[in-house]
Design a protein around this motif. Structure first.
Motif, mmCIF file in Angstrom:
data_model
loop_
_atom_site.group_PDB
_atom_site.id
_atom_site.type_symbol
_atom_site.label_atom_id
_atom_site.label_comp_id
_atom_site.label_asym_id
_atom_site.label_seq_id
_atom_site.Cartn_x
_atom_site.Cartn_y
_atom_site.Cartn_z
ATOM 1 N N ILE A 155 37.451 51.534 42.478
ATOM 2 C CA ILE A 155 36.237 50.828 42.067
ATOM 3 C C ILE A 155 36.498 50.057 40.776
ATOM 4 C CG2 ILE A 155 33.861 51.155 41.239
ATOM 5 C CD1 ILE A 155 33.658 53.479 43.224
ATOM 6 N N PHE A 156 37.208 50.687 39.841
ATOM 7 C CA PHE A 156 37.554 50.025 38.586
ATOM 8 C C PHE A 156 38.427 48.799 38.844
ATOM 9 C CE2 PHE A 156 40.265 49.826 34.705
ATOM 10 C CZ PHE A 156 39.264 49.469 33.817
ATOM 11 N N LEU A 157 39.384 48.922 39.753
ATOM 12 C CA LEU A 157 40.236 47.783 40.104
ATOM 13 C C LEU A 157 39.428 46.665 40.753
ATOM 14 C CD1 LEU A 157 43.465 49.464 41.453
ATOM 15 C CD2 LEU A 157 43.243 48.018 39.458
ATOM 16 N N LEU A 158 38.464 47.029 41.561
ATOM 17 C CA LEU A 158 37.604 46.021 42.184
ATOM 18 C C LEU A 158 36.813 45.252 41.128
ATOM 19 C CD1 LEU A 158 36.485 44.816 44.822
ATOM 20 C CD2 LEU A 158 34.693 46.551 44.696
ATOM 21 N N ILE A 159 36.289 45.956 40.129
ATOM 22 C CA ILE A 159 35.552 45.307 39.049
ATOM 23 C C ILE A 159 36.468 44.381 38.261
ATOM 24 C CG2 ILE A 159 34.341 45.722 36.863
ATOM 25 C CD1 ILE A 159 33.236 48.293 38.185
ATOM 26 N N LEU A 160 37.690 44.835 37.956
ATOM 27 C CA LEU A 160 38.633 43.988 37.224
ATOM 28 C C LEU A 160 39.049 42.770 38.039
ATOM 29 C CD1 LEU A 160 40.973 46.516 35.407
ATOM 30 C CD2 LEU A 160 39.237 45.063 34.408
ATOM 31 N N THR A 161 39.194 42.936 39.337
ATOM 32 C CA THR A 161 39.557 41.807 40.187
ATOM 33 C C THR A 161 38.437 40.782 40.248
ATOM 34 O OG1 THR A 161 40.929 43.303 41.485
ATOM 35 C CG2 THR A 161 40.406 41.189 42.466
ATOM 36 N N ILE A 162 37.207 41.238 40.309
ATOM 37 C CA ILE A 162 36.063 40.325 40.277
ATOM 38 C C ILE A 162 36.021 39.596 38.931
ATOM 39 C CG2 ILE A 162 33.534 40.223 40.254
ATOM 40 C CD1 ILE A 162 33.595 42.500 42.329
ATOM 41 N N GLY A 163 36.320 40.304 37.844
ATOM 42 C CA GLY A 163 36.366 39.673 36.521
ATOM 43 C C GLY A 163 37.459 38.627 36.427
ATOM 44 N N LEU A 164 38.621 38.909 37.013
ATOM 45 C CA LEU A 164 39.711 37.932 37.026
ATOM 46 C C LEU A 164 39.317 36.702 37.821
ATOM 47 C CD1 LEU A 164 42.629 37.067 36.458
ATOM 48 C CD2 LEU A 164 43.287 38.295 38.522
ATOM 49 N N TRP A 165 38.720 36.921 38.973
ATOM 50 C CA TRP A 165 38.269 35.793 39.790
ATOM 51 C C TRP A 165 37.249 34.959 39.024
ATOM 52 C CZ3 TRP A 165 33.352 34.792 41.774
ATOM 53 C CH2 TRP A 165 33.277 33.681 42.617
ATOM 54 N N TYR A 166 36.309 35.585 38.330
ATOM 55 C CA TYR A 166 35.287 34.875 37.562
ATOM 56 C C TYR A 166 35.915 34.039 36.446
ATOM 57 C CZ TYR A 166 31.267 34.097 34.556
ATOM 58 O OH TYR A 166 30.307 33.523 33.778
ATOM 59 N N GLU A 167 36.864 34.644 35.699
ATOM 60 C CA GLU A 167 37.528 33.910 34.618
ATOM 61 C C GLU A 167 38.330 32.737 35.163
ATOM 62 O OE1 GLU A 167 37.577 33.994 31.309
ATOM 63 O OE2 GLU A 167 35.982 35.469 31.335
ATOM 64 N N TRP A 168 39.017 32.954 36.260
ATOM 65 C CA TRP A 168 39.835 31.907 36.855
ATOM 66 C C TRP A 168 38.949 30.763 37.364
ATOM 67 C CZ3 TRP A 168 44.769 33.586 39.729
ATOM 68 C CH2 TRP A 168 45.566 32.496 39.978
ATOM 69 N N ASP A 169 37.827 31.119 37.986
ATOM 70 C CA ASP A 169 36.924 30.127 38.531
ATOM 71 C C ASP A 169 36.272 29.290 37.433
ATOM 72 O OD1 ASP A 169 35.683 28.924 40.809
ATOM 73 O OD2 ASP A 169 33.821 29.994 40.279
ATOM 74 N N ASN A 170 35.953 29.901 36.304
ATOM 75 C CA ASN A 170 35.314 29.186 35.202
ATOM 76 C C ASN A 170 36.296 28.493 34.280
ATOM 77 O OD1 ASN A 170 32.754 29.819 36.028
ATOM 78 N ND2 ASN A 170 32.647 31.670 34.777
ATOM 79 N N GLY A 171 37.591 28.585 34.559
ATOM 80 C CA GLY A 171 38.593 27.899 33.742
ATOM 81 C C GLY A 171 38.937 28.615 32.455
ATOM 82 N N GLY A 172 38.705 29.901 32.393
ATOM 83 C CA GLY A 172 39.024 30.654 31.192
ATOM 84 C C GLY A 172 40.508 30.865 30.987
ATOM 85 N N LEU A 173 41.301 30.680 32.036
ATOM 86 C CA LEU A 173 42.733 30.869 31.912
ATOM 87 C C LEU A 173 43.483 29.556 31.732
ATOM 88 C CD1 LEU A 173 43.201 33.554 34.690
ATOM 89 C CD2 LEU A 173 42.962 33.906 32.251
ATOM 90 N N ASP A 174 42.778 28.446 31.647
ATOM 91 C CA ASP A 174 43.413 27.150 31.443
ATOM 92 C C ASP A 174 43.616 26.918 29.945
ATOM 93 O OD1 ASP A 174 43.280 26.707 34.150
ATOM 94 O OD2 ASP A 174 41.369 25.626 34.025
ATOM 95 N N TRP A 175 44.781 26.361 29.600
ATOM 96 C CA TRP A 175 45.056 26.092 28.186
ATOM 97 C C TRP A 175 44.409 24.803 27.719
ATOM 98 C CZ3 TRP A 175 46.753 29.422 24.837
ATOM 99 C CH2 TRP A 175 47.483 30.511 25.277
ATOM 100 N N VAL A 176 44.365 23.815 28.586
ATOM 101 C CA VAL A 176 43.835 22.507 28.206
ATOM 102 C C VAL A 176 42.461 22.341 28.834
ATOM 103 C CG1 VAL A 176 44.233 20.033 28.286
ATOM 104 C CG2 VAL A 176 46.167 21.596 28.159
#
Length: 114
Positions: A92-113
Motif C-alpha cells: 500500500i505504501f509503494l502504491l501511494i509512492l507510485t501515485i506520488g511519482l506519477w503526479y510529480e512527473w505529470d506536473n513537470g516537477g522532475l523537469d529541470w527547465v
C-alpha cells in the motif's frame, strides 16, 4: 587477547596523532587561503538564493530511494508466513509512492527547465 588489541589501538592512535601534529608544514600563501569554487574564481556572493527545484529534486530522490529499498526488501517479507501483513502494508505504501511519482512527473516537477 583483549589487552593486546586495546594496547595496539591506543598506541596506533597516539602515533597517528603525533604524526599529524609533526608532519604537516603550515605555510599559508595566497592560493591556499583563497576561496575555491570548482576551479573558478568566485564571481558573486555565496549568499545568493538558488532555485527551489534543487530542494524538490533532493526530497523526491530520498523518497523514491526509500521506495527502491522497500522493493528490495518486499520479497523477503512476503515469503515468510508471519510477514504477510507487513508486506501488504508495504505494498500500500509503494502504491501511494507510485501515485506520488506519477503526479510529480505529470506536473513537470522532475523537469529541470521550465
Amino acid at each position: 587477547m583483549m589487552l593486546i588489541y586495546s594496547l595496539t589501538m591506543l598506541s596506533l592512535t597516539i602515533i597517528l596523532f603525533i604524526m599529524g601534529r609533526i608532519l604537516p608544514t603550515l605555510s599559508p600563501d595566497l592560493n591556499k587561503v583563497s576561496p575555491y569554487e570548482c576551479g573558478f574564481d568566485p564571481i558573486n556572493s555565496a549568499r545568493l538564493p538558488f532555485s527551489f527545484r534543487f530542494f524538490l529534486v533532493a526530497i523526491l530522490f530520498l523518497i523514491f530511494d526509500l521506495e527502491i529499498a522497500i522493493l528490495l526488501i518486499l520479497p523477503f517479507l512476503t515469503s515468510s508466513i508471519n510477514g504477510t501483513s507487513v508486506g501488504f502494508i508495504l505494498l500500500i505504501f509503494l502504491l501511494i509512492l507510485t501515485i506520488g511519482l506519477w503526479y510529480e512527473w505529470d506536473n513537470g516537477g522532475l523537469d529541470w527547465v521550465e
